[in-house]
Design an enzyme around this catalytic site. Structure first.
Site, short mmCIF file in Angstrom:
data_model
loop_
_atom_site.label_atom_id
_atom_site.label_comp_id
_atom_site.label_asym_id
_atom_site.label_seq_id
_atom_site.Cartn_x
_atom_site.Cartn_y
_atom_site.Cartn_z
CB CYS A 2 -20.84 9.52 17.16
SG CYS A 2 -20.49 10.19 18.78
NE ARG A 27 -17.96 8.42 11.98
CZ ARG A 27 -17.19 9.40 11.47
NH1 ARG A 27 -16.26 9.10 10.59
NH2 ARG A 27 -17.35 10.64 11.84
CD1 TRP A 75 -15.02 9.63 21.03
CD2 TRP A 75 -14.56 7.45 21.08
NE1 TRP A 75 -13.79 9.48 21.61
CE2 TRP A 75 -13.47 8.17 21.65
CE3 TRP A 75 -14.48 6.08 21.01
CZ2 TRP A 75 -12.34 7.53 22.14
CZ3 TRP A 75 -13.35 5.45 21.50
CH2 TRP A 75 -12.29 6.17 22.04
CG ASN A 101 -19.92 12.50 14.39
OD1 ASN A 101 -19.29 12.52 15.45
ND2 ASN A 101 -19.33 12.54 13.21
N GLY A 102 -20.55 14.99 16.61
CA GLY A 102 -19.86 16.28 16.67
C GLY A 102 -19.88 16.82 18.09
CD GLU A 481 5.12 9.66 20.13
OE1 GLU A 481 5.57 9.19 21.20
OE2 GLU A 481 4.23 9.11 19.47
CE LYS A 485 3.40 6.46 17.21
NZ LYS A 485 3.54 6.74 18.59
CD GLU A 488 4.26 2.62 18.68
OE1 GLU A 488 3.72 1.84 19.47
OE2 GLU A 488 4.04 3.84 18.67
CG HIS A 504 28.22 13.16 27.89
ND1 HIS A 504 29.32 13.70 28.51
CD2 HIS A 504 27.45 14.21 27.51
CE1 HIS A 504 29.22 15.02 28.54
NE2 HIS A 504 28.09 15.36 27.96
CE LYS A 603 -4.84 3.23 20.27
NZ LYS A 603 -3.74 4.05 19.72
C1 AGP Z 1 1.89 4.64 21.46
O1 AGP Z 1 2.14 4.64 20.05
C2 AGP Z 1 2.03 3.28 22.04
N1 AGP Z 1 1.11 2.43 21.42
C3 AGP Z 1 2.06 3.24 23.56
O2 AGP Z 1 3.32 3.73 23.93
C4 AGP Z 1 0.99 4.05 24.33
O3 AGP Z 1 1.24 5.42 24.18
C5 AGP Z 1 1.13 3.68 25.82
O4 AGP Z 1 0.86 2.30 25.96
C6 AGP Z 1 0.17 4.47 26.72
O5 AGP Z 1 -1.14 4.17 26.37
P1 AGP Z 1 -2.32 5.10 26.96
O6 AGP Z 1 -2.10 6.47 26.40
O7 AGP Z 1 -3.59 4.49 26.48
O8 AGP Z 1 -2.21 5.10 28.46
#
Ligand code: AGP
Length: 608
Positions: A2, A27, A75, A101-102, A481, A485, A488, A504, A603
């Site tokens: 927060c 935050r 938050w 905050n915490g 993962e 990273k 994207e 394969h 996001k």
């Molecule tokens: C992660 O870097 C991506 N931005 C994306 O794959 C994300 O993980 C996915 O859209 C799921 O989002 P969520 O965790 O908010 O459900």
């Protein structure tokens, strides 16, 4: 996480507090509030929603006159976003008010004791414990009361406090959550972070753990928890405003990569009590845990990759069958629901349309649903039967890092809990795993020191068009993962492959100089991993290996090696992912791309 602010001086406090909170919305932004001393009493306004709701309600602070006050942008951790759960929090007599905050880790025990003493709680927050404890200890000396509270509470806090009978002072206290004090000719301020005070001063004091501050418009005094006055040196902030919002980091993504020790610690610590894993929010008795026949994990993107890690860890540790599904597939493939299934929906935002739809699909068939969610009070959190929050704080960068790390930490805890209840690990194994879990935040911290080394390596691959990430078992989940990273945020095509699967077909794509990132953290699979590295090397690949300290023989095969500290083979994802996050970040940075807001992405994907 927060944001808190405070001001005491000659000017009207409310506009200054609102301005400061606007610089701290990164935050937390699910609710906000301010408390102002108006010359007679302490007035408070707080409301759910973004800060602008509070600004409208108070006409930019004009309806709350006074030159001394504290404020908060929230938050949510304990208690969904609501007017009542918003900060500040009053005691019953409105003589003491607090912003925090915490996370107060022992708030349950303290709340129970305070209720027995007759204190009435209005909110669901852990913070409200603080204002009633202060009331309990306050006998006219604020510093003494604050000291006593600090000795009772466990967890993290940055506090702003006002006492009605000390109307010319605001107080602050800090442990583990950041808190600064700003000194300026127009008055003195407290804030969670530099952006909130930069408009008024560049001269700040950084509060250390277990320090208390007492601010009047003329001066600032610091004390330690024993009440001894301290002499502190101020610092001069060189940042510009934009950099300051990111805590001095160039991008939110780098800031959030660096927040991972804290997000993992905040997710794990409150749930490791004495020699046990305590996940009260799981809402399942030991018998119910023993009754679970299968776990179906459903998620998207990085949350799905976290689920892949969860599969290996839950099956390995708790010996329970685990399926992992992409939510967009799960919701339409008419899955077969077996008796005794637990569905686990993982989501940072808690609003991802496919994951929410999968949750509803599972519930429609009578399946019990556990959410692992970062945003308190989000749709998935509200609709799941139970929710285990990842306390990573708000994640601003589109590419998830700290929330992902907190998701896998939550899955480790779930696996450890199930393994202990189902007795699939001995007490000795349990304690070893618990100890390894507790070491992770510090080990992540050490890996952050690789920043420059990774940046130099990444700069060699800015022109690359294809890369491959390979791994076996948990390492495959890490490869998935790491590959995402990179893709994207740098727009470089890459594929993650189970290392044993490459031969394969896809291995035909390997040519001279192709970068292959080989994740090899599973000791029992080292020989297999080495042979996969040899396979791609003989076809011209350049291999960057990520492996455990001590596995030096890999240097005979791999061209470039990143070592991670020793931990349980179940937990290596939390460590191996750090260099891969940094790699993706620095390739994107080197290409001059918008790291925090990559093209085509959002996001939270709230559409199908
Ligand atoms: C992660 O870097 C991506 N931005 C994306 O794959 C994300 O993980 C996915 O859209 C799921 O989002 P969520 O965790 O908010 O459900």
């Amino acid at each position: 996480m927060c944001g808190i602010v405070g001001y005491v001086g000659e000017n009207q406090a409310a506009p200054i507090l609102l301005d400061g909170l606007s610089k701290l919305e990164y935050r937390g932004y699910d609710s906000a509030g301010i408390a102002i001393y108006d010359g007679e009493k302490i007035e408070m306004q707080k409301v759910m929603g973004r800060l602008k709701v509070l600004e409208e309600q108070t006409h930019g602070g004009q309806t709350m006159p006074g030159t001394l006050g504290i404020g908060h942008t929230r938050w949510a951790t304990h208690g969904c976003p609501s007017d009542t759960n918003a900060h500040p929090h009053f005691n019953k007599e409105h003589t003491i008010v607090v912003v925090h905050n915490g996370i107060i880790e022992n708030y349950g025990k303290l709340k129970h004791k305070l209720v027995q003493k007759g204190y009435q709680f209005l909110s669901e927050t852990d913070t409200e414990v603080l204002v009633h404890l202060l009331t309990e200890y306050y006998k006219g000396d604020p510093i003494s009361a604050i000291e006593q509270v600090m000795r009772r509470v466990e967890g993290s806090y940055a506090l702003g406090i006002m006492f009605l009978d000390h109307p010319h002072h605001i107080y602050a206290a800090r442990k583990d959550s950041p808190l600064i004090v700003g000194e300026s000719s127009m008055g003195n301020l407290i804030a969670s972070d530099v952006p909130a005070v930069l408009k008024y001063t560049r001269s700040v004091f950084y509060m250390e753990n277990e320090e208390i501050a007492c601010l009047s418009k003329e001066n600032i005094r610091f004390y330690n928890i024993d009440g001894d006055e301290l002499k502190k040196e101020s610092s001069v902030i060189e940042w510009d405003i934009d950099a300051a919002e990111k805590g001095g980091y160039e991008h939110f993504m780098l800031k959030e990569i660096y927040e991972q020790p804290k997000s993992v610690r905040d997710t794990i610590n409150p749930r490791l009590k004495d020699d046990n894993v305590v996940i009260e929010e799981l809402g399942m008795s030991d018998d119910e845990i023993r009754g679970v026949k299968k776990i179906t994990i459903v998620a998207c993107g990085s949350a799905y990759h976290a689920g892949m890690t969860g599969k290996y860890v839950l099956e390995g540790m708790a010996r329970i069958p685990v399926e992992v599904d992409l939510a967009s597939e799960f919701r339409y493939r008419n899955p077969i629901y077996e008796e005794g299934t637990l569905a686990v929906i993982i989501s940072q935002s808690g609003e991802t349309a496919d994951s929410l739809a999968a949750l509803r699909e599972a519930k429609k068939h009578g399946v019990r649903v556990l959410g692992i969610v970062n945003v308190v009070g989000s749709s998935i959190a509200r609709e799941a039967d139970n929710v285990m929050y990842t306390w990573a704080g708000p994640e601003i960068s589109v590419a998830t890092t700290k929330a992902y790390s907190a998701q896998i930490a939550a899955l480790y805890l779930l696996a450890l809990k199930f393994a202990k209840v189902r007795e699939t690990v001995t007490q000795e194994e349990f304690l070893t795993l618990k100890n390894d879990l507790e070491q992770l935040p510090e080990q992540i911290e050490t890996l952050l020191g690789l920043k420059e080394k990774i940046q130099r390596f990444a700069n060699r691959y800015l022109a690359a068009n294809h890369m491959f990430f390979i791994g076996r078992g948990v390492d495959y989940a890490i490869a998935l993962e790491g590959s995402l990273k990179l893709k994207e945020i740098s727009y470089v095509h890459s594929e993650a492959y189970a290392a044993g699967e490459l031969k394969h077909g896809t291995i035909s794509l390997i040519e001279d100089g192709t970068l292959v990132v080989a994740v090899a953290t599973q000791e029992r699979l080292y020989p297999k991993s080495i042979s996969n590295i040899v396979e791609v090397k003989t076809r011209g690949a350049f291999v960057m290996a990520v492996t455990n300290f001590g596995h030096k023989e890999i240097e005979k095969t791999a061209d470039y090696v990143i070592y991670i500290p020793k931990t349980s083979s179940y937990f290596t994802n939390s460590l191996a992912i750090i260099p891969l996050q940094l790699f993706g970040y620095y390739v994107s940075l080197g290409k001059g791309l918008d790291v925090d807001k990559p093209r085509n992405l959002a996001k939270s994907v709230t559409v199908e």
